[in-house]
Design an enzyme around this catalytic site. Structure first.
Site, PDB file in Angstrom:
ATOM      1  N   ASP A 259      -6.843  76.960  49.268  1.00  0.00           N
ATOM      2  CA  ASP A 259      -7.981  76.426  48.519  1.00  0.00           C
ATOM      3  C   ASP A 259      -9.263  76.613  49.315  1.00  0.00           C
ATOM      4  O   ASP A 259      -9.519  75.880  50.279  1.00  0.00           O
ATOM      5  CB  ASP A 259      -7.759  74.938  48.229  1.00  0.00           C
ATOM      6  CG  ASP A 259      -9.014  74.267  47.675  1.00  0.00           C
ATOM      7  OD1 ASP A 259      -9.780  74.961  46.965  1.00  0.00           O
ATOM      8  OD2 ASP A 259      -9.219  73.070  47.937  1.00  0.00           O
TER       9      ASP A 259
ATOM     10  N   SER B  20      -7.378  64.193  36.043  1.00  0.00           N
ATOM     11  CA  SER B  20      -6.322  64.464  37.019  1.00  0.00           C
ATOM     12  C   SER B  20      -5.109  63.559  36.879  1.00  0.00           C
ATOM     13  O   SER B  20      -4.134  63.737  37.627  1.00  0.00           O
ATOM     14  CB  SER B  20      -6.905  64.340  38.442  1.00  0.00           C
ATOM     15  OG  SER B  20      -7.915  65.304  38.654  1.00  0.00           O
TER      16      SER B  20
END
Length: 630
Positions: free
Chosen positions: A351, A327
């Site tokens: 999400d 990430s």
């Protein structure tokens, strides 16, 4: 009847004697004539030739190796020195039966057959005639005394004093400064025999190798008169060598030590940069090794221990370690998505804990299985929301993703003077077709969006990509040399700066990175809460070592320690005026925010704070302005 007695013919005998005398005299005269003609030929006709040979036997040109340049850290602390050492040398042309002489050396010093074989190998290396070859270094006083007592048995053998490389800081800079070692046969075939006459060591790794031409200097010579045994009687002429140039590095010894302490003995890598100059302030690869072992020749046992260690101390993790960036690339992905127009600052993605491609059942999971609901770009960076970046990668596509990520330095060498750096890998359609003879699949694009899949980067490349966020796209190559004999190195081919359609996109990426540490739901909020003297902008990352099957959860306890995820964290500080960029990778550390982020903060504290825990004057815009005001 008795026979008559013949009378002796004296006249005949006299004629025989005269003929013999004349013949002998003729032979003698002939030989004298041959001798005289030969002498005339040698001394008159061949005078110049033989006088030259005679002079060459009497006068020899001996090289004088230059003193290698010293290496300092940015504060003038010496980190690569030269110290005197006594070595045993053999001049093959003066030793006669030099193999027998080596046998005597081994006997006198009580050495082994392995030492004997090593000595012979060194003597057989191609060198200039009458050039002494060192066969044994760092002689003790006892060894010197034994050689002196047995000198009459050791023709061509001498004890010579010379300067050898010494690294006073030991393992601290082994992977950045590198080390010198004996010139091997492969290197000898490539080197200029004139430039390296009398020199037995050369830079093998790191800065010692990259700046070999600068550090080496120029060889000198002296013409000496010798006797029949080769002993020097007097020096006829001398040309002094030119010492190598001194090198000042950008590294800071105290920061290097602080970074090593922050890793606390764990396997990993740390690199700290000054974003506005590209200067590398610290470069740590742990575990490390003592470079002094290699200078005069490391033993088979010691080298085997280093080479075969599971922890790989010889492996430069900063420059050669290839890891999925995880990430840590999400801020760069955010900038790419904004500039390409596939997302806006207010675009939101829902999400539910996973992402699915259209008409595909496979679920690409978010690290937060419960999902974060509706998230925008800044929130997605703060929460490190995988679903948002799965969607962003799908919209961006592999072609545009490849183009943007290469602008940030991924998949290419980024340094100015670190020749051991590997390229890393930023995959593309063409790369996969060439490597695997397969097309590119949409799912591969999706996982690239969170720094997984085929993508690989070194800690240095991650630091540079983060530096580009801090400098808003200004490309400055990382470098280790601050000055060479007082002059800074020059980048003759700098990469172009990253130009965005709207410069405000940089602000959004930086805001998201600040929220990672200071947002209410930031993944590294615990570290941000302790950073009160300055603000950090950062991003955590976790790199998978082994794949986890669809539907299964990561179970640390079920995995061997070396199969657990790597922990990464990148960041810069102060967030509003970046003075340092740090990238941290802790092998098998599992949690970027929990393990790597505290390491990053310790490194930043060591650079930015004074003894009282306050921001140093030179890093505080307010204090700097007050000092500058008359």
């Amino acid at each position: 009847m008795p026979q008559p007695i013949p009378l002796k013919d004296h006249e005949k005998d006299a004629r025989l004697v005269r003929r013999r005398v004349i013949f002998g005299l003729a032979v003698v005269l002939l030989l004298l004539g041959v001798l005289a003609s030969r002498m005339y030929y040698l001394q008159v006709i061949q005078y110049e030739h033989h006088s030259t040979l005679s002079e060459n036997n009497r006068v020899h040109v001996q090289p004088i190796p230059p003193t290698r340049g010293l290496i300092f850290d940015r504060n003038g602390k010496i980190i690569a020195d030269n110290r005197p050492s006594f070595s045993l040398t053999v001049t093959r042309e003066r030793a006669g039966d030099w193999r027998s002489v080596l046998d005597v050396v081994v006997d006198v010093l009580g050495l082994t057959e392995e030492d004997r074989a090593l000595f012979e190998k060194r003597v057989l290396q191609g060198r200039r005639p009458f050039e002494p070859v060192p066969i044994l270094f760092e002689l003790s006083e006892d060894q010197i005394a034994r050689i002196a007592v047995n000198q009459f048995r050791l023709p061509g053998v001498e004890v010579a004093a010379q300067l050898v490389r010494y690294y006073p800081e030991g393992a601290h800079f082994a992977h950045s400064v590198g080390y010198v070692g004996r010139i091997n046969e492969r290197e000898l075939a490539k080197l200029d025999p004139v430039d390296y006459a009398g020199t037995h060591h050369i830079g093998k790794t790191g800065i010692e190798k990259f700046y070999e031409d600068v550090l080496h200097g120029e060889v000198g010579y002296e013409e000496v008169e010798t006797n029949a045994r080769g002993r020097v009687l007097r020096v006829l002429k001398r040309t002094d060598p030119v010492p190598g140039k001194d090198l000042t590095l950008t590294l800071d010894l105290k920061l290097q030590q602080a970074a090593e302490a922050a890793l606390a003995g764990r396997r990993g890598a740390i690199v700290a940069l000054q974003p506005d100059t590209g200067e590398v302030l610290a470069m740590v690869s742990q575990p490390s090794f003592d470079p002094n072992l290699f200078v005069t020749g490391i033993s088979f046992k010691d080298y085997g221990a280093l080479r075969d260690s599971l922890d790989q101390p010889l492996y430069n993790r900063v420059l050669r370690g290839l890891y999925p960036p995880g990430s840590t690339i999400k801020p760069m992905m955010a900038v790419a998505g904004l500039d390409a127009g596939v997302v806006t600052p207010t675009s939101k993605v829902f999400d539910p804990g996973f992402f699915q491609l259209p008409n595909v059942k496979h679920k690409y999971r978010n690290w937060n299985r419960g999902g974060d609901g509706w998230v925008d770009l800044v929130t997605a960076i703060m929460r490190s929301n995988d679903t948002y970046f799965y969607d962003l990668a799908h919209k961006l596509g592999i072609d545009r993703m490849h183009d943007y990520m290469t602008q940030f330095g991924l998949g290419q060498r980024v340094s100015l003077d670190m020749n051991e750096e590997t390229d890393g890998l930023m995959p593309s359609r063409d790369w996969k077709r060439s490597r695997y003879r397969q097309p590119w699949y949409p799912g591969e694009t999706v996982i690239l969006g969170i720094g997984q899949g085929y993508m690989q980067a070194t800690p240095l490349q991650l630091a540079q990509a983060t530096s580009l966020i801090a400098t808003r796209g200004k490309w400055i190559r990382p470098r280790l040399a601050k000055s060479i004999a007082g002059e800074p190195p020059v980048d003759d081919n700098p990469p172009p700066d990253i130009q965005l359609r709207d410069p405000r996109y940089w602000d959004l990426a930086q805001e998201g990175m600040e929220m990672v540490l200071y947002g209410a739901r930031g993944t590294a909020k615990r570290v941000g809460d302790t950073a009160t003297a300055y603000r950090i902008a950062g991003k955590s990352g976790t790199a998978q070592v082994v794949a986890i099957k669809q539907g299964e959860r990561y179970d640390s306890e079920a995995l061997a320690e070396r199969h657990r995820d790597h922990a990464l964290f990148v960041g810069f500080a102060p967030a509003d005026d970046p003075q340092i960029v740090v990238a941290v990778m802790v092998e098998n550390g599992e949690s970027g925010s929990g393990v790597a982020a505290p390491v990053l903060k310790q490194v930043m504290d060591a650079w930015l704070l004074d003894e009282n825990g306050q921001l140093k004057t030179e890093f505080s815009p307010t204090l700097s302005a007050e000092v500058a005001t008359p």
